[in-house]
Design an enzyme around this catalytic site. Sequence first.
Site, mmCIF file in Angstrom:
data_model
loop_
_atom_site.group_PDB
_atom_site.id
_atom_site.type_symbol
_atom_site.label_atom_id
_atom_site.label_comp_id
_atom_site.label_asym_id
_atom_site.label_seq_id
_atom_site.Cartn_x
_atom_site.Cartn_y
_atom_site.Cartn_z
ATOM 1 N N GLU A 31 36.491 14.766 33.626
ATOM 2 C CA GLU A 31 36.020 16.271 33.462
ATOM 3 C C GLU A 31 35.982 16.647 35.089
ATOM 4 O O GLU A 31 36.719 17.817 35.345
ATOM 5 C CB GLU A 31 34.884 16.453 32.771
ATOM 6 N N GLY A 168 36.140 62.924 46.212
ATOM 7 C CA GLY A 168 36.206 61.550 45.727
ATOM 8 C C GLY A 168 35.293 60.615 46.269
ATOM 9 O O GLY A 168 35.427 59.275 46.248
ATOM 10 N N LYS A 169 34.269 60.914 46.835
ATOM 11 C CA LYS A 169 33.315 60.257 47.548
ATOM 12 C C LYS A 169 32.749 59.149 46.469
ATOM 13 O O LYS A 169 32.523 57.786 46.726
ATOM 14 C CB LYS A 169 32.246 60.753 48.354
#
Length: 1051
Positions: A31, A168-169
């Site tokens: 593993e 669009g902040k």
Amino acid sequence: MTQRKAEQRRKNGEDGREAVLQLRERWCLDELAKIMECTRRNNKQIAFPIFFHVDPSDVRHQRKSYGEAMVAHETRFGKESEKIKAWRAALSEVADLKGHHIHTGFEINHVKEIAEKVHAKIPPKSLLVGEYPVGLDQHIEDAKSLLDLKSNEDIVCMLGIYGLGGIGKTSLAKALYNKIAHQFQAACFLANVREKSNKINSSEDLQQTLLSEMFEQPDSKLGSTSKGIYEIKLKLGKKKVLLVLDDVDEMEQLENLAGGSDWFGPGSRIIITTRDKSLLIGTHQIEVKTYEMIGLNDQLSLELFCRHAFGKSYPKTEYEDISSRAVRCAKGLPLALKVIGSNLRTRKSLKAWEDALKYYERIPRKEIQDVLKVSYDVLEPYAQSVFLDIACFFKGESVEYVKEILEEFGAASNIEELVNKSLLNVDNGYLSMHDVIQDMGREIVRQEAPDNPAKRSRLWFHQDVIDVLSSNDSGHDAIQGIMFDPPADRYPYWHNAFEKMHQLRILIVRCTTFSSKPKHLPNHLRILDWEKYPSKTLPPKFYPKNIIILNLRGSQLTIKKPFEQFSCLTVMNFSDNKSIKTMPDVSKVENLRELRLDRCVNLTTVHESIGFLKHLVHLSALGCYKLKNFPQRMFLPSLEVFELYWCEKLEHFPDIVNEMNKPLKIHMIGTSIKKLPNSVANLIGLVSIDMQHSKKLEYLPSSLFRLPNVVAFDFRGCSKLGESFRRFLPYSTSEANEHLTSKTVSFSCNDLSDEDIHLILICFPKLEELIVSDSSDLVSLPAWCNKLQKIPQCTNLRILNVDDCTSLAHISELPRTIQKIYARGCYNFSSETSNMLWDQVKKERHGLEIVMPKTNVPKWFDYRCKEEFPCLWVRGKFPINVALSLVFQGVESSYVELHLVINGQYVPCKDHYRFHIRPDHVLVCDLRLLYNDEEWLSIDALLLKHEWNQVQISYAISFPQEETVVSEWGVFVHKQGSDNLEDHVQFMCPDPTRYSNIYSGLTREWIVLHSFQEHENNTLEDIIDKLLDKVIPSVYKVVSSLDRMKKLLFH
């Protein structure tokens, strides 16, 4: 450990994002080699080693006991074998990884630190950026570079994003948050700080939210802003956090939420969005880097415009040139592009577009808000009035409420018009409006008289209202509406206000205490909404003929005289009034539709006239503890809601003098009513009646159960009914078939007998839900198929709730319609009953949900497992139905949510279905419950064609007091319509080589990391198991300390 289990765990290692390494099994060297191979091929996968009393150099070079053990393995497998080479390489690599070292002491002393380190690697919940996040990528990279995430790990940095409203902040801040939040120990996005700061106790509420989002809770209620500051510094002072403060407009907000660099641990980052650049320059203890959010370029503007105008990224044929013209009008403002695009989308011809653009193109470039105003200017006058009223007073109110107030302006059709032009949104029945658009509307009003608020049509800013009310001029005839809602309780002084406001339609007063009562109120008012109205009477000359809403919550009004002058009223709300003792005659208020007297704690008497209002739809008097005298007779033909919760002294239910046909819901929880009159037979429209915990109720007329439209009875906790239940249903089976329509019956806590249940089933042939929980005398439920075989309608039953029926041992059979069976706490079930419930899965019931005390998952399930996490592989088409069983262990009752993860991607759902579970109980459910029909049918689109697709079922526990885990699970796939199940469904990876690293992008965005408590009896392995089970149960768990590797190697 079987080879099959080993393969399954190795497969999970490939799918996971984090692996905590602590090897323990014979096969864990294989593993380990597989994990290290996956981390080399995919940098999103991370291995986190824990060196417990182990020197990493001994592991790296296989010295001492490691070397001796590897020599033994070389003798067994050959020194040059590929297996030995892979093991040596993996051990060397894992020793070089950055992990956690425990040189001395006990494991428990390191639990918290390990949990924090692993949690820091888990991505938090992503925020929704927007429907069309066009042009954000470059902004994200530019802003991210200013945060200096790599080189300044020892200091706290602050970034201020500023720009015009609607530019669009917030979208940039959300996208940036999603991009970097995983690099911090905790993260919080505080939205709408400006708007939330206008409420009482806003600072403390925001501070509380900040702490909660950071997985911290104060030791006591904050109570004050200074206490909140102390708690933030105490809880977060050593924590590396990401904090976003969205829409800040005052320095005080920054000082209360992020006042200094010592508030947060080294490496923390604070991001601010604001319209006011001055807040970011030289005014804060932390140096603030600034980033200006600018508009979109022409190409991106065109794309965003087309998304809204045409529903695609490019213009429709013949609309190319005019689309470019429209984009130029918006000047790169995303909100303007959305508004213009949405407005033009409703115009069906080029000519209509041309006419609209003529207005847009006349707007001066310096005034971007005027771009938005074009959509306002083209509105009809009534639509403009509706827009301005909403912008000034009614943002956030329900649509129906506003429609009623503004009915004279055609509100219904004009609200639809505003929505179509993107000036307004309707979310779940409530009105919402973008801040920039609201500001535009309010600016239109302000420009009516920039220097004289008394000459404007609407007032909403509290200082303007104070100036007008306290001036000797006493207002002006131009004012149509006033909303006085200051951010904190104010005590203004006023002269003879309102006397000259003859056109005042709207008066809303909140959070204000006046020193004197009003001497005058305008008779032109249409709505009077005055919280804590300061007088016991209304002005003597107040006769508002057009008033429709009288909302005086928490007032001192005594209401001694009849309401003769309020004939047009439709809503009266006197809730929380401690002065009212008697509700007087309202017979003249013929149009009244809603009357609320909730929590009028001194109310004793309600006038008989209230029982005879033709248009009354809603009547409520919740928590009126002293109410004794209620109308003895009633005829309210329009009534739909009748609520008298916890009127503890009310002993009489009104006689119904005539038929009432409207759909009616009655809620009378916790009254002292002793009986229902026979005249309830006139409640023809009765849909449901809820009289829970009416402990004196001892008589129900048989006519109640014959009503034609009743679908739900709830008499839980009415203990006296159980003594004589059968006498309420004295008629024959044939009568029951003909008359009874109820679909839900609840008689919990009534000590029902087996015979009572049998009678209910006979008398309610259309019954769909039966709740008889807490019936301690119930021993056996009758067989639907045997005793009731002559009543075919009984097969409608879908839900059976027998929770905590502690004596219940036997349920002989269930109808084929059954879907949900709740049997929590039924520990006396016979094995036959438990098997019968399991058999509902074998019968492939759709929509099945069962909760019952723990029993083993039957062997006939397609797959069972006591470890790992539910998983299967599908190809071609998703199964028609999949039943899942989960056995829970823990100590508290909890709610659990399940989610599908396909090929490492979370499958979203509109509504979250929650299951109520208990410890040592088993949940059996149909996975289709998690999704609506449309969502379920769309799952096939998520599958890779001609490939095997991994499907995992993840779970999250809500508010567990202690650890709650799944100890066993099973999967049963419905066979209906499946020719060969193995061709389409597998429970082990069909080809580990081919699918070794395809699905490694598993995310758990919806999980919340709960705090971990240290217990002396918990080992490090236990705590890591808890962390992985709670936070990332789908990732690969390799849990064992490296000191155990020595024991493994010596085997």
